[in-house]
Design a protein around this motif. Structure first.
Motif, PDB file in Angstrom:
ATOM      1  N   ALA A 118      34.706  52.791 -11.140  1.00 54.41           N
ATOM      2  CA  ALA A 118      36.110  53.119 -10.893  1.00 54.41           C
ATOM      3  C   ALA A 118      36.991  51.868 -10.920  1.00 54.41           C
ATOM      4  O   ALA A 118      38.172  51.940 -11.303  1.00 54.41           O
ATOM      5  CB  ALA A 118      36.248  53.837  -9.553  1.00 54.41           C
ATOM      6  N   CYS A 119      36.459  50.742 -10.515  1.00 51.42           N
ATOM      7  CA  CYS A 119      37.226  49.494 -10.545  1.00 51.42           C
ATOM      8  C   CYS A 119      37.559  49.096 -11.982  1.00 51.42           C
ATOM      9  O   CYS A 119      38.684  48.672 -12.280  1.00 51.42           O
ATOM     10  CB  CYS A 119      36.444  48.378  -9.864  1.00 51.42           C
ATOM     11  SG  CYS A 119      36.174  48.624  -8.093  1.00 51.42           S
ATOM     12  N   TRP A 120      36.575  49.221 -12.871  1.00 47.60           N
ATOM     13  CA  TRP A 120      36.825  48.896 -14.279  1.00 47.60           C
ATOM     14  C   TRP A 120      37.813  49.893 -14.883  1.00 47.60           C
ATOM     15  O   TRP A 120      38.665  49.509 -15.688  1.00 47.60           O
ATOM     16  CB  TRP A 120      35.520  48.887 -15.064  1.00 47.60           C
ATOM     17  CG  TRP A 120      34.457  47.986 -14.507  1.00 47.60           C
ATOM     18  CD1 TRP A 120      33.192  48.333 -14.135  1.00 47.60           C
ATOM     19  CD2 TRP A 120      34.544  46.576 -14.262  1.00 47.60           C
ATOM     20  NE1 TRP A 120      32.498  47.238 -13.683  1.00 47.60           N
ATOM     21  CE2 TRP A 120      33.302  46.149 -13.749  1.00 47.60           C
ATOM     22  CE3 TRP A 120      35.569  45.632 -14.423  1.00 47.60           C
ATOM     23  CZ2 TRP A 120      33.041  44.830 -13.397  1.00 47.60           C
ATOM     24  CZ3 TRP A 120      35.315  44.305 -14.074  1.00 47.60           C
ATOM     25  CH2 TRP A 120      34.062  43.916 -13.567  1.00 47.60           C
ATOM     26  N   GLU A 121      37.679  51.166 -14.516  1.00 51.20           N
ATOM     27  CA  GLU A 121      38.594  52.179 -15.031  1.00 51.20           C
ATOM     28  C   GLU A 121      40.029  51.926 -14.576  1.00 51.20           C
ATOM     29  O   GLU A 121      40.977  52.202 -15.329  1.00 51.20           O
ATOM     30  CB  GLU A 121      38.124  53.564 -14.592  1.00 51.20           C
ATOM     31  CG  GLU A 121      36.816  53.985 -15.249  1.00 51.20           C
ATOM     32  CD  GLU A 121      36.158  55.181 -14.574  1.00 51.20           C
ATOM     33  OE1 GLU A 121      36.769  55.729 -13.626  1.00 51.20           O
ATOM     34  OE2 GLU A 121      35.040  55.545 -14.980  1.00 51.20           O
ATOM     35  N   ARG A 122      40.201  51.410 -13.396  1.00 52.64           N
ATOM     36  CA  ARG A 122      41.526  51.045 -12.895  1.00 52.64           C
ATOM     37  C   ARG A 122      42.071  49.825 -13.653  1.00 52.64           C
ATOM     38  O   ARG A 122      43.269  49.588 -13.703  1.00 52.64           O
ATOM     39  CB  ARG A 122      41.451  50.759 -11.389  1.00 52.64           C
ATOM     40  CG  ARG A 122      42.659  50.052 -10.765  1.00 52.64           C
ATOM     41  CD  ARG A 122      43.884  50.935 -10.606  1.00 52.64           C
ATOM     42  NE  ARG A 122      43.709  51.904  -9.538  1.00 52.64           N
ATOM     43  CZ  ARG A 122      44.028  51.689  -8.255  1.00 52.64           C
ATOM     44  NH1 ARG A 122      44.520  50.515  -7.879  1.00 52.64           N
ATOM     45  NH2 ARG A 122      43.847  52.643  -7.358  1.00 52.64           N
ATOM     46  N   GLY A 123      41.185  49.059 -14.258  1.00 53.72           N
ATOM     47  CA  GLY A 123      41.597  47.826 -14.924  1.00 53.72           C
ATOM     48  C   GLY A 123      41.734  46.660 -13.976  1.00 53.72           C
ATOM     49  O   GLY A 123      42.494  45.710 -14.238  1.00 53.72           O
ATOM     50  N   LEU A 124      41.015  46.714 -12.858  1.00 53.58           N
ATOM     51  CA  LEU A 124      41.085  45.611 -11.905  1.00 53.58           C
ATOM     52  C   LEU A 124      40.577  44.315 -12.521  1.00 53.58           C
ATOM     53  O   LEU A 124      39.621  44.312 -13.301  1.00 53.58           O
ATOM     54  CB  LEU A 124      40.255  45.934 -10.657  1.00 53.58           C
ATOM     55  CG  LEU A 124      40.679  47.112  -9.782  1.00 53.58           C
ATOM     56  CD1 LEU A 124      39.827  47.146  -8.525  1.00 53.58           C
ATOM     57  CD2 LEU A 124      42.159  47.040  -9.428  1.00 53.58           C
ATOM     58  N   GLN A 125      41.198  43.238 -12.122  1.00 57.90           N
ATOM     59  CA  GLN A 125      40.676  41.922 -12.452  1.00 57.90           C
ATOM     60  C   GLN A 125      39.665  41.548 -11.359  1.00 57.90           C
ATOM     61  O   GLN A 125      39.955  41.695 -10.167  1.00 57.90           O
ATOM     62  CB  GLN A 125      41.795  40.896 -12.497  1.00 57.90           C
ATOM     63  CG  GLN A 125      42.819  41.146 -13.594  1.00 57.90           C
ATOM     64  CD  GLN A 125      42.238  40.914 -14.973  1.00 57.90           C
ATOM     65  OE1 GLN A 125      41.952  39.778 -15.354  1.00 57.90           O
ATOM     66  NE2 GLN A 125      42.074  41.980 -15.717  1.00 57.90           N
ATOM     67  N   VAL A 126      38.498  41.078 -11.768  1.00 58.78           N
ATOM     68  CA  VAL A 126      37.431  40.757 -10.826  1.00 58.78           C
ATOM     69  C   VAL A 126      36.948  39.332 -11.101  1.00 58.78           C
ATOM     70  O   VAL A 126      36.770  38.936 -12.253  1.00 58.78           O
ATOM     71  CB  VAL A 126      36.251  41.748 -10.955  1.00 58.78           C
ATOM     72  CG1 VAL A 126      35.127  41.382  -9.975  1.00 58.78           C
ATOM     73  CG2 VAL A 126      36.725  43.182 -10.728  1.00 58.78           C
ATOM     74  N   THR A 127      36.751  38.589 -10.043  1.00 60.96           N
ATOM     75  CA  THR A 127      36.196  37.251 -10.164  1.00 60.96           C
ATOM     76  C   THR A 127      35.167  37.045  -9.064  1.00 60.96           C
ATOM     77  O   THR A 127      35.191  37.725  -8.031  1.00 60.96           O
ATOM     78  CB  THR A 127      37.285  36.167 -10.068  1.00 60.96           C
ATOM     79  OG1 THR A 127      36.672  34.867 -10.201  1.00 60.96           O
ATOM     80  CG2 THR A 127      38.019  36.231  -8.745  1.00 60.96           C
TER      81      THR A 127
END
Length: 359
Positions: A118-127
């Protein structure tokens, strides 16, 4: 798995100054999510001051449960979540409660425990600060390799028993680090750092990683080989591959049998990568040695022979960031928050298309 959007930060974070004295500087709302008792150990006063200058962040609010009223209030306006060990999964329900969330900055290693599809689907930036956590693991590994080739474990046990002058040269004619062969399994961030740190020594470095070609291996200072050949030729085999279904028991009974008499297995990755029953048999026989920071299970039963064998150095998963080393990961998170506030890309992004083959 959906591809990670590269537009999320640019569409929400205005490019601007990160100077805390700039009255026009944008300060996003941020919240901490991790074990509450970890937060004061992880974030020292200097980094806390930097985090709170960069973002509107209340350090007294540390979430380890996203279902509480306190969490709902914090998530409602949060644009950034700064996470570490103990952060619950950020799933559809959490994202629904956090409509403004655009970025997750992880002050630890793997994000697989809390970053969901769901985080990728939201387009979140992750580091992630995995690179920072890799440094102490690599340092531990290098110490283990150098000690292993000096046969420190066996020699120390003999010295403890004899407590007298002895012809150690005659007893240990093959000890030393000159022209010994060290096999690195996995060109992960840790594996690469280990190769870098070992490069100045007079060692022959082998590397097995299916994603690394000959040219890249040479640039890392290693000779690429298949895993069987690495096991057969190495005086020390050090494991740095991720825990995946495909890597379970990659060092199995057959590959352990390929290792030369007196070889040392170093594992700072995960216990599941080795067939532990087969390894214990080799260690009990005295044919091999081991430096194990991880086991399967993580906490061994009290009657495990690994606790007492003189040819085994057993530590309780402490190769990664501990004590003051935790502060490096928090500082890395603050650096990434500064990038976000300035509208710049993360220095160490986690990409959806690569997460399937990383730790």
């Amino acid at each position: 798995m959906p591809q990670q959007s590269t537009a999320a930060v640019g569409s929400t974070a205005a490019v601007g100054s990160t100077d805390p004295t700039d009255p026009d500087r944008r300060r996003p709302r941020a919240v901490l999510a991790m074990h509450p008792q970890l937060a004061p150990q992880l974030i020292d006063a200097r980094t806390l001051a930097r985090l709170t200058s960069l973002a509107d962040l209340d350090p007294s609010v540390v979430l380890d449960d996203f279902t509480t009223p306190e969490a709902a209030a914090a998530l409602a306006d949060a644009e950034v979540i700064v996470t570490s060990w103990g952060c619950p999964p950020i799933d559809e329900t959490v994202l629904a409660a956090a409509p403004r969330l655009r970025a997750v900055i992880h002050a630890a290693g793997s994000v697989k425990h809390h970053i969901t599809d769901a985080c990728w689907e939201r387009g979140l930036q992750v580091t992630s600060a995995a690179w920072a956590n890799a440094l102490p693991v690599a340092e531990y590994t290098v110490a283990a390799v150098l000690f292993a080739n000096k046969q420190v474990l066996r020699l120390a046990a003999d010295f403890r028993e004899l407590r007298a002058r002895h012809d150690w040269q005659a007893a240990y004619p093959r000890i030393g680090n000159y022209r010994r062969t060290v096999g690195i399994v996995g060109a992960s961030q840790i594996g690469r750092r280990v190769l870098e740190l070992l490069r100045p020594f007079d060692l022959h470095l082998l590397l097995h990683d299916p994603y690394v070609d000959a040219a890249e291996a040479a640039a890392l200072g290693a000779h690429p080989v298949e895993l069987d050949e690495l096991c057969a030729l190495s005086d020390v085999v050090s494991i740095h591959a991720p825990q995946l279904p495909a890597t379970r028991h990659m060092i199995d009974r057959r590959r352990l049998a390929l290792m030369p008499d007196g070889a040392t297995v170093v594992n700072t990755s995960r216990g599941s990568l080795i067939d532990q029953d087969a390894l214990v048999a080799e260690l009990v026989s005295g044919r091999l040695n081991a430096v194990l920071d991880v086991t399967a299970p993580e906490v061994l039963p009290e009657d495990s022979p690994l606790y007492d064998l003189p040819n085994v150095l057993l530590t309780p998963h402490i190769a990664g960031s501990m004590g003051t080393e935790l502060h490096r990961m928090a500082a890395a998170a603050a650096d990434e928050l500064a990038c976000y506030v300035a509208g710049q890309p993360f220095a160490h992004p986690v990409l959806a298309q690569e997460i399937h083959r990383t730790a």
